[in-house]
Design an enzyme around this catalytic site. Structure first.
Site, mmCIF file in Angstrom:
data_model
loop_
_atom_site.group_PDB
_atom_site.id
_atom_site.type_symbol
_atom_site.label_atom_id
_atom_site.label_comp_id
_atom_site.label_asym_id
_atom_site.label_seq_id
_atom_site.Cartn_x
_atom_site.Cartn_y
_atom_site.Cartn_z
ATOM 1 N N HIS A 32 0.833 -1.202 0.000
ATOM 2 C CA HIS A 32 0.000 0.000 0.000
ATOM 3 C C HIS A 32 0.865 1.248 0.000
ATOM 4 C CE1 HIS A 32 -2.292 -3.312 1.733
ATOM 5 N NE2 HIS A 32 -3.405 -2.687 1.397
ATOM 6 N N PRO A 38 -5.829 -5.506 11.118
ATOM 7 C CA PRO A 38 -7.281 -5.465 11.253
ATOM 8 C C PRO A 38 -7.666 -4.058 11.750
ATOM 9 C CG PRO A 38 -6.350 -7.418 12.311
ATOM 10 C CD PRO A 38 -5.216 -6.493 12.004
ATOM 11 N N ASP A 67 -9.367 6.384 7.858
ATOM 12 C CA ASP A 67 -10.828 6.306 7.702
ATOM 13 C C ASP A 67 -11.344 4.948 8.149
ATOM 14 O OD1 ASP A 67 -11.395 8.879 6.371
ATOM 15 O OD2 ASP A 67 -10.203 8.059 4.724
ATOM 16 N N HIS A 86 -4.331 3.121 -3.106
ATOM 17 C CA HIS A 86 -4.423 2.529 -1.766
ATOM 18 C C HIS A 86 -3.676 1.200 -1.668
ATOM 19 C CE1 HIS A 86 -6.041 0.648 1.828
ATOM 20 N NE2 HIS A 86 -6.245 -0.396 1.060
ATOM 21 N N SER A 144 -21.781 -10.298 38.159
ATOM 22 C CA SER A 144 -21.972 -11.666 37.672
ATOM 23 C C SER A 144 -20.661 -12.408 37.489
ATOM 24 C CB SER A 144 -22.698 -11.652 36.324
ATOM 25 O OG SER A 144 -23.939 -11.010 36.441
ATOM 26 N N GLU A 146 -17.250 -4.849 24.976
ATOM 27 C CA GLU A 146 -16.367 -6.021 24.988
ATOM 28 C C GLU A 146 -15.201 -5.872 24.011
ATOM 29 O OE1 GLU A 146 -19.633 -6.190 24.533
ATOM 30 O OE2 GLU A 146 -20.455 -7.252 26.268
ATOM 31 N N PHE A 203 -20.217 -13.826 25.023
ATOM 32 C CA PHE A 203 -19.810 -12.555 24.415
ATOM 33 C C PHE A 203 -18.320 -12.505 24.090
ATOM 34 C CE2 PHE A 203 -23.590 -11.194 27.099
ATOM 35 C CZ PHE A 203 -24.486 -11.384 26.052
ATOM 36 N N HIS A 213 -27.893 -16.466 25.437
ATOM 37 C CA HIS A 213 -26.844 -16.313 26.444
ATOM 38 C C HIS A 213 -26.113 -17.615 26.751
ATOM 39 C CE1 HIS A 213 -28.512 -12.407 26.863
ATOM 40 N NE2 HIS A 213 -27.836 -12.108 27.960
#
Ligand SMILES: Cc1ncc(C[n+]2csc(CCOP(=O)(O)OP(=O)(O)O)c2C)c(N)n1
Length: 682
Positions: free
Chosen positions: A28, A117, A157, A263, A385, A427, A453, A489
């Site tokens: 790039h 990422p 961006d 790019h 919890s 999270e 989660f 859940h």
């Protein structure tokens, strides 16, 4: 070349990046070409670093969140004298080079975190700023600022479009992390389109709303304007800063500037030539670094490296005045554990009614935290919890913040020396921040949520494993045993999905005492992340006078109890809450003259590391009747039970009902285990 020395340096950064991408025929070039002036200002006037000691503890941290622009970072590291010779630049993206496609921590000196990422680096920087604020608050004393550095980043961006950055930005604004400074590469182009097609919100207003300090610089080539903005950002101490910098992707390329073609692909031989001409640069040789550019960087860098020499002086004064604190800080930064760090970890008496492993974990964590000042963390709004609050050890909050309602506070002090991080319902932001905290050094970070989660933070968990970071995840409510909250859940495939991440260690302890060993393993694991999967519901605390010691957890799987002869008819394997099922099933089978060996198998990864001899001694491959029991997707278990073995698992979603009812309906009962065991023997 009749250009100012600044301009020559900037064009060197541009052409090095262009040439490396062209030679690799991959990469790039566009972002580095547009960002070269900003990077030049940052490295020559602001960042405090010493290329000869890239791990100097009080260096400023730099994160290139837009990891695809890696050639910008490699150009800077090379020019500023890190151990990254020009040969490595010429070897960009090649096998075993230290210039991989996206920056990789540990591989390239000066690379603080692995990025690629989009959005993750943004969150890592927030974690680094949290780590700095904590260590500064704990160890600095008036007149003795032993920890005092900034976290800078370049974000794009794509970074700002990703949700993880929104979570992290919201958290950073709330925490008033004034020493976090991001330059936003506002070039209005992403991979596949102009941002006119995708990203038109008012970004400055959005970050103002997050309580960030924002500034706009209209010309990414205006060195003085960039300098002024960075100066103003340094002065702003109670808000993180975002500098919206208007740049031009592929700057200087006659045909490709401001297009998305700049790019992600090389400019092409002809366009490289034209671009160099346009920049007033000779077409040949490639990878040209003019002598005066080298000299200029050398001179600048030796001035910047002074910062470390000054810090060493401050360090000596600190050691004299505060010898005990200095010793603690040194050992924390080295990642050493103090003597007797686990002495207060409780052991739990046998108890048939038992205790949820999440509850045991809470007691163990509390004991560990008292001995380990580097252990800080919290949950994504689930402390009641997940039992992850550290009572009375303070809340990590800005000392500037006034609270009218402090419900949920862990007690103790309010400030950056607080050990309890309130991540909020974020999270993914939590996952990225934990990585930044670990990458910063001096911290053992933990983060907690329900196992279900973990999906929301999986990209960050994967990067923790890739980066070899010792992050600890406390995932509770680890099965359909959750009950009434229902299938949304109840984790099914999450255990297997976590086990699929290379290098991550997943541990699902069977009872309170295994949980205590699991925590020890997690604390000791400084180069691999560890995920603890813990129950919501009570599980019996096994009587260790009758069963093997919980220390066996360290080996991943161990024989809890064997057939009297040591020659079982069947081997029963289970993890976590299902271990109590095989314990009772063994008794029932004995009544029918069937001798069963029972194996607690809390961690595949730890088991796989053992010698063949040990593994064979536990599994006895010669015994074909092997049955595994786990309240999760059965995928993968046949590796341990063999083709002739059987698995009691779950290959559907759960259901809403009391936990014991769901367990029973889906086959997690002693009688079902016995029935399937007998079927195997037939
Ligand atoms: C999470 C994630 N999704 C997709 C990609 C693939 N990708 C790499 S760069 C990019 C967008 C680039 O746009 P921008 O962030 O504006 O960078 P620029 O083009 O300005 O260099 C995309 C979609 C990625 N790296 N990470």
């Amino acid at each position: 070349m009749n250009q100012s020395i600044d301009q020559l340096c900037i064009n060197t950064i541009r052409t090095l990046s262009m040439d490396a991408v062209q030679k690799a025929n991959s990469g790039h070039p566009g972002a580095p070409m547009g960002l070269a002036p900003a990077a030049y200002v940052l490295w020559t006037r602001f960042l405090r670093y010493n290329p000869r000691n890239p791990s100097w503890a009080d260096r400023d941290r730099f994160v290139l969140s837009a990891g695809h622009g890696s050639m910008l970072l490699y150009s800077m590291l090379h020019l500023t004298g890190y151990d990254l010779p020009l040969e490595e630049i010429k070897n960009f993206r090649q096998w075993e080079s230290r210039t991989p496609g996206h920056p990789e921590r540990e591989l390239t000196p000066g690379v603080e975190t692995t990025t690629g990422p989009l959005g993750q680096g943004f969150g890592n920087g927030v974690g680094m700023a949290i780590a700095e604020a904590y260590l500064a608050a704990r160890y600095n004393r008036p007149g003795c600022e032993i920890i005092n550095h900034f976290t800078y980043g370049i974000v794009s961006d794509g970074d700002l479009m990703e949700g993880v950055a929104a979570e992290a930005a919201s958290l950073a604004g709330h925490l008033k992390l004034g020493k976090l400074i991001y330059l936003y590469d506002n070039n209005r182009i992403s991979l596949a389109a102009s941002t006119d097609l995708t990203f038109t919100e008012d970004r400055a207003a959005r970050f103002e709303a997050y309580r960030w300090h924002t500034q706009t610089v209209d010309d990414g080539n205006d060195l003085d304007a960039i300098d002024r903005a960075l100066q103003a950002a340094l002065k702003e101490t109670t808000r993180p800063s975002l500098i919206l910098l208007r740049t031009h992707i592929g700057y200087g390329s006659p045909a490709k500037q401001d297009t998305f073609e700049a790019h992600g692909s090389p400019l092409g031989e002809a366009e490289v030539k034209l671009t160099k001409q346009n920049l007033g640069w000779p077409a040949e040789p490639a990878f040209l670094i003019p002598d005066n550019v080298r000299a200029h960087f050398n001179e600048t860098v030796s001035k910047r490296a002074q910062a470390e020499a000054e810090w060493k002086e401050r360090s000596s004064a600190y050691e004299r005045k505060f010898p005990e604190l200095a010793r603690e800080l040194e050992s924390v930064l080295r990642g050493n554990m103090p003597d007797g760090w686990d002495l207060e970890v409780p052991s739990f008496p046998a108890d048939a009614k038992g205790m949820a492993t999440r509850v045991a974990s809470g007691k163990i964590l509390t004991a560990l935290a008292l001995k380990l000042p580097m252990l800080i963390g919290g949950s994504a709004d689930l402390n009641p919890s997940t039992y992850t609050a550290l009572p009375k050890l303070g809340d990590f909050e800005s000392p500037q913040r006034q609270f009218s309602d402090n419900q949920g506070s862990a007690g103790g002090s309010w400030g950056y020396d607080g050990r309890n991080l309130h991540f909020g319902v974020r999270e993914h932001g939590m996952g990225a921040a934990l990585n930044g905290m670990a990458a910063h050094g001096g911290i053992i970070p933990f983060g907690s949520t329900f196992l279900i989660f973990s999906d929301y933070m999986r990209p960050s968990i994967r990067l923790a494993a890739l980066m070899e970071l010792g992050v600890i995840y406390v995932f509770t409510h680890d099965s359909i045993g959750v009950g009434e909250d229902g299938p949304t859940h109840q984790p099914i495939e999450q255990l297997v999905a976590l086990r699929a991440i290379p290098r991550l260690v997943v541990i699902r302890p069977a009872d309170a005492n295994e949980t205590a060993i699991a925590w020890r393993v997690a604390i000791e694991s400084r180069d691999r992340p560890v995920a603890l999967a813990l129950t919501r519901q009570n599980v019996p605390t096994l009587d260790r006078t009758k069963f093997a010691a919980a220390e066996g957890l360290r080996k991943g799987a161990y024989i809890l109890a064997d057939a009297p002869s040591g020659k079982p008819d069947i081997v029963l394997l289970a993890t976590g809450s299902e271990v109590s099922l095989i314990v009772t099933a063994r008794e029932k089978l004995a009544e029918q003259k069937v001798n069963a060996r029972i194996v607690s198998m809390p961690s595949w990864e730890l088991f796989d590391r053992q010698s063949r001899e040990y593994r064979d001694a536990v599994l006895s491959p010669a015994i074909r009747a092997r049955l595994a029991v786990e309240a999760g997707l059965p995928l993968g278990w046949h590796r341990y039970v063999g083709d002739n073995g059987d698995v009691i698992g779950i290959d559907r979603f759960g259901a809403s009902a009391p936990g014991n009812v769901v367990m029973e309906k889906l086959g997690f009962t002693v009688s079902h285990v016995v029935e399937r065991a007998l079927a195997l023997l037939r």
